[in-house]
Design an enzyme around this catalytic site. Structure first.
Site, PDB file in Angstrom:
ATOM      1  N   CYS A  81      33.545  32.826  40.120  1.00 15.22           N
ATOM      2  CA  CYS A  81      34.710  33.598  39.683  1.00 15.22           C
ATOM      3  C   CYS A  81      34.526  34.237  38.307  1.00 15.22           C
ATOM      4  O   CYS A  81      35.330  35.084  37.905  1.00 15.22           O
ATOM      5  CB  CYS A  81      35.951  32.719  39.685  1.00 15.22           C
ATOM      6  N   HIS A 345      42.593  38.736  42.912  1.00 13.77           N
ATOM      7  CA  HIS A 345      41.373  38.095  42.430  1.00 13.77           C
ATOM      8  C   HIS A 345      40.168  38.406  43.318  1.00 13.77           C
ATOM      9  O   HIS A 345      39.654  37.527  44.022  1.00 13.77           O
ATOM     10  CB  HIS A 345      41.604  36.581  42.338  1.00 13.77           C
TER      11      HIS A 345
END
Length: 398
Positions: A81, A345
């Site tokens: 991430c 995201h």
């Protein structure tokens, strides 16, 4: 040598399969916007680090070729991430090191619907790069049927509640705040406003986390043009430039695993150390910062990051968000974009999109979500496995 961001661009972040487009289409859109924002051509670019997690090995080249076939080096970056910020960090290092005067950082992701898996990409869980992290979680909390990423962060939330008295309402306040902020962001995946009670009443994912406290899977891309001071001066870009004052990346240390706590396993020690390095290099602290874009993959991670960045003492983050200190009218505005929870995201794009938001804020170009008199911004991007990147930015007019 100083490094400046002179152009940014991004696509709208969208639910996977919303649009019939490929990852190279996203990258072209974001990259074109960033180049146009900087007022330069792709032929001016000398290096292209490209972040992505779920595409094939040289997907970075396939994406960058949509902007031009100039033969410049293209680097594929994957740091879970934290991928987007990792690509941006490479861009800054190329410029600060005097290797190149103009670098384009790209990040994109085309994802599948549904929760993220365990990082094993369909293989044996034991071979997953985050198996050690989940092993710590399982030893303390067991392993349930809920999505593993939600479980490890949800278990961190349970520990925080048990240790400090943090409440479910305080966790939900993070989700409510970020959904409220995203209502004014045209790039956000969600633009609906929810109150704390509505956040609490949404579907449970892994208690105490509910759906409106969890970041979604998303398609999208973001880009940033990073240049040297010399390049900015020669091209007359000084008025639009935002300085990267300091930046640091950290990875897991023994502290991450020694305690057996999910609070440490999900990265709070990494974030704390990255922030410490940035403050030391910049000669600035969190109280010099006006606006923050941080990695709220789950509401608990926003609270953990408040503590890691020094915005409050250990265990005080629930009270901090409840007080209104992290929204408009408070001490800082955190995630004016809506954050990962509401903006979306797409892993490879997230870190660069955070910086795009801060650049708009520091230029005074953020429209209805503008933070008044914003001069210094901080971005925080983290990935399990692990990497934490903290970036401190300052408006050129300072």
């Amino acid at each position: 040598m100083k490094a400046y961001v002179v152009g940014v661009g991004m696509t709208r972040f969208e639910k996977p399969e919303t649009r019939e487009w490929q990852y190279w289409d996203m990258a072209k859109e974001a990259g074109t916007h960033a180049l146009r924002d900087a007022g330069i051509a792709y032929s001016d670019v000398r290096q292209v680090p490209v972040g992505h997690c779920f595409q094939a090995s040289t997907a970075g080249q396939r994406a960058a070729y949509e902007l031009g076939l100039t033969g410049v080096p293209v680097y594929n970056v994957n740091n879970n991430c934290a991928t987007g910020a990792s690509a941006l960090m490479l861009a800054r290092q190329f410029v600060e090191g005097g290797i190149s005067d103009c670098v384009l950082a790209l990040g994109f992701e085309k994802m599948k619907r549904g929760a993220l898996g365990d990082g094993a990409d369909g293989g044996d869980f034991a071979t997953s790069p985050v198996a050690r992290h989940y092993g710590i979680m399982a030893a303390r909390h067991g392993f349930e049927m809920s999505p593993p990423t939600a479980q490890i962060f949800g278990d961190a939330a349970r520990e925080h509640m048990e240790r400090y008295g943090t409440t479910e309402a305080q966790l939900a306040a993070v989700g409510a705040k970020n959904h409220r902020h995203s209502a004014h962001n045209p790039y956000a995946q969600f633009q609906d406003v929810y109150g704390v009670d509505e956040v609490l009443a949404s579907r449970a994912v892994h208690r105490p986390l509910t759906k409106l406290q969890c970041s979604p899977t998303s398609d999208g891309a973001a880009a940033a043009v990073v240049v040297s001071e010399r390049f900015a001066e020669e091209r007359g870009l000084g008025g639009r430039a935002v300085e990267i004052v300091a930046q640091a990346m950290t990875t897991d240390t023994e502290e991450s695993f020694a305690s057996g706590s999910c609070i440490d396993v999900v990265g709070q020690p990494m974030s704390r150390e990255a922030a410490r390095q940035v403050y030391e290099r910049a000669g600035l602290g969190i109280h010099d910062v006006d606006v923050v874009e941080l990695h709220d993959c789950f509401s608990i991670n926003e609270l953990l990051t408040y503590e890691a960045l020094g915005m409050c003492g250990e265990g005080e983050s629930g009270k901090l968000v409840e007080s209104g200190a992290t929204t408009y009218g408070g001490r800082w505005v955190v995630n004016p974009s809506g954050g990962l929870i509401s903006k979306g995201h797409p892993l490879g794009a997230t870190g660069i999109a955070q910086v795009a938001e801060l650049v708009w804020q520091l230029r005074g170009e953020a429209g209805e979500r503008q933070v008044a008199d914003a001069r210094v911004g901080l971005a925080h991007n983290i990935g399990l496995g692990g990497a934490a990147v903290v970036t401190l930015l300052r408006a050129a007019r300072d």
